[in-house]
Design a protein around this motif. Sequence first.
Motif, PDB file in Angstrom:
ATOM      1  N   GLY A 155      10.211  42.752  32.738  1.00  0.00           N
ATOM      2  CA  GLY A 155      11.209  41.454  32.262  1.00  0.00           C
ATOM      3  C   GLY A 155      10.453  40.440  32.569  1.00  0.00           C
ATOM      4  N   SER A 156      10.863  39.331  31.740  1.00  0.00           N
ATOM      5  CA  SER A 156      10.312  37.850  31.882  1.00  0.00           C
ATOM      6  C   SER A 156       8.794  37.887  31.503  1.00  0.00           C
ATOM      7  CB  SER A 156      10.459  37.449  33.190  1.00  0.00           C
ATOM      8  OG  SER A 156      10.251  35.786  33.102  1.00  0.00           O
ATOM      9  N   GLY A 169       7.651  37.358  35.877  1.00  0.00           N
ATOM     10  CA  GLY A 169       7.427  38.797  35.633  1.00  0.00           C
ATOM     11  C   GLY A 169       6.904  39.437  36.935  1.00  0.00           C
ATOM     12  N   ASN A 171       9.110  38.456  41.363  1.00  0.00           N
ATOM     13  CA  ASN A 171      10.330  38.640  41.255  1.00  0.00           C
ATOM     14  C   ASN A 171      10.784  39.741  42.346  1.00  0.00           C
ATOM     15  OD1 ASN A 171      12.772  39.298  40.319  1.00  0.00           O
ATOM     16  ND2 ASN A 171      12.274  41.029  38.973  1.00  0.00           N
ATOM     17  N   TYR A 210      16.226  40.276  36.527  1.00  0.00           N
ATOM     18  CA  TYR A 210      15.190  40.720  35.412  1.00  0.00           C
ATOM     19  C   TYR A 210      15.478  42.515  35.580  1.00  0.00           C
ATOM     20  CZ  TYR A 210      13.386  36.128  35.453  1.00  0.00           C
ATOM     21  OH  TYR A 210      13.310  34.573  35.396  1.00  0.00           O
TER      22      TYR A 210
END
Length: 606
Positions: free
Chosen positions: A521-522, A527, A530, A537
């Motif tokens: 995600g992101s 992304g 994280n 995410y």
Amino acid sequence: MPQVPLWRHTPLYEHAERRARGEVELADTDTPDQTGEAPRTATLDDLQHWTWVLGKAQQMLLENGFMTLDAADLKGWSDPGAFARASTDFWSDTMKLWQRFLDPAQAEPLVESPEHARDRRFRAPQWRENPVFDFIRQSYFLIADHLLKGVDAIEGVDEKQKEQIRFATRSFVDAMSPSNFAMTNPLVLERMIETRGENLLRGLENMLNDIGKGQLTQTDPQAFELGRNIAMTPGKVVRRTPLYELIQYSPTTETVFETPLVIFPPWINRFYILDLSPEKSFIKWAVDQGLTVFVVSWKSADESMKDVGWEDYIERGQIDAIDAVRDLLKVDSVHTIGYCVAGTTLAATLAVLAARGQADKVASATFFTAQVDFTQAGDLNLFIDDEVMKLIDTLSADGYLDGRYMAATFNLLRGRDLIWNYVTNNYLMGEDYSPFDLLFWNSDVTNLPARWHKSYLSDLYRDNLLVKPGAMAIAGTPIDLTKVKTPAYVQAGREDHIAPAQSVWKLTEYLSGPLRFVLAGSGHIAGVVNPPDARKYQFWTNEKQAASLDDFLAHATETKGSWWPDWSTWIAQRNPKKVKAKGARVPGRGKRKTYGDAPGSYVRTR
């Protein structure tokens, strides 16, 4: 007693507010209030004047966009019929907007798109509660939508040219947002009253400082210090060359995996994106998992690096660092990570080693948001043409490209968030800079060797040579990515605007060894950076072979949180053997000379 915001003194606002309460009709004349003084209200002539002013402004903006497109000599758009149809639709929607403003009881109700509703530039309640600024907001959206629809309606041009026009139009639309101008932003007007204009003086000081240094300030430049509260994972520099420093980090576990890890960050940025605060540091986290971690810290280019090219980052950079770690720890192979452009280069390095019969030097390769096929490389492709290449030659006369130009390019890709947001906060609102480690890193630019930069743009982005077997060679060794059988872990970001997920996926179509693809995600930074403790995410995996990214997603499993533990498990499976964390595993205790503590000296060079 709170002061009344400046915009509440405008006749148009006062009249609209009274009409909303049902106190006046359009033809009402001024009547005395309880103090005996005539309130400041708008007459029909006032409203007609404001209608003409704002309507003329809309027309000028719209026609400016059309003339810009027409100046490009675009077939289809210069068609008078296309302009007429666009104008008719525009003025029809404009009349509906005015009807909602002047006679809301008889107007069609506003159905706001989800994109407009969640636009962070207009999330303050003043943009909706005040009729004037609600009109300004809606008027801006109307113009923006019609300009972008106009681009979509262009016919007779190739897709790249249309994308260039679309990008330019979006940039123009973002720049013309009423939130970017003091007199059309209610928050700025309120701050002017509250501070008696001091916010504008502070903003002017901020702007002049930025002009002086040639770079937009995004965070407090004094909030962070390398080695003190950022890039502070303990370690030592164990090798220094004219191109890079090699940092080895101190173990935190009694035993470590036998196979060490060498991380190649992009030389477009500083390496410590992977070593921000301890809570966000991928490097610290990897060390805590029992890995012996080495990181390459690239030298920011200067005049001495004018002849450095693509082959240098492979031979004198990645292959040299791999051999240095193998020699230092007396191991046969290493795990590797390549981030962004360093991932692109890592793919080429693996192909070179495979062609030379030395593929066993690398036990595994992990790619963070890396591309090898640039046919779908996103908005950066729009900057690659003959005129841009000539401009780069002009800007690189000293043998290197000033990092501020590259930073400005990346900021432009997300201008709304990385440019105009700070223009409003820093220059108009006069806000104090907030400390933010990620933005501190983003502003810490590096210079690029001119020869490498030009060949990177022309050979990869423009001509896409890396995926053509034999089209590129390193010291006479041809590059063929299909010959790479090294186990690979490929990570992409679902919202990545620099290396789009679809483009990163293409890497899986060329490598021929065992492969695991993970979609995080992101985007390009969040992304990757994280950490598990953040619980942010998600990521997607698919244990079955997929023919495309869409196919991958159709059968993928979503897992909440960070993908880092998934990668750690994958790495451990490659070579689970462990050894004592002693001797050369502790930086400074091996035979090799050290050159000071992490984060080293190259990262401090400006």
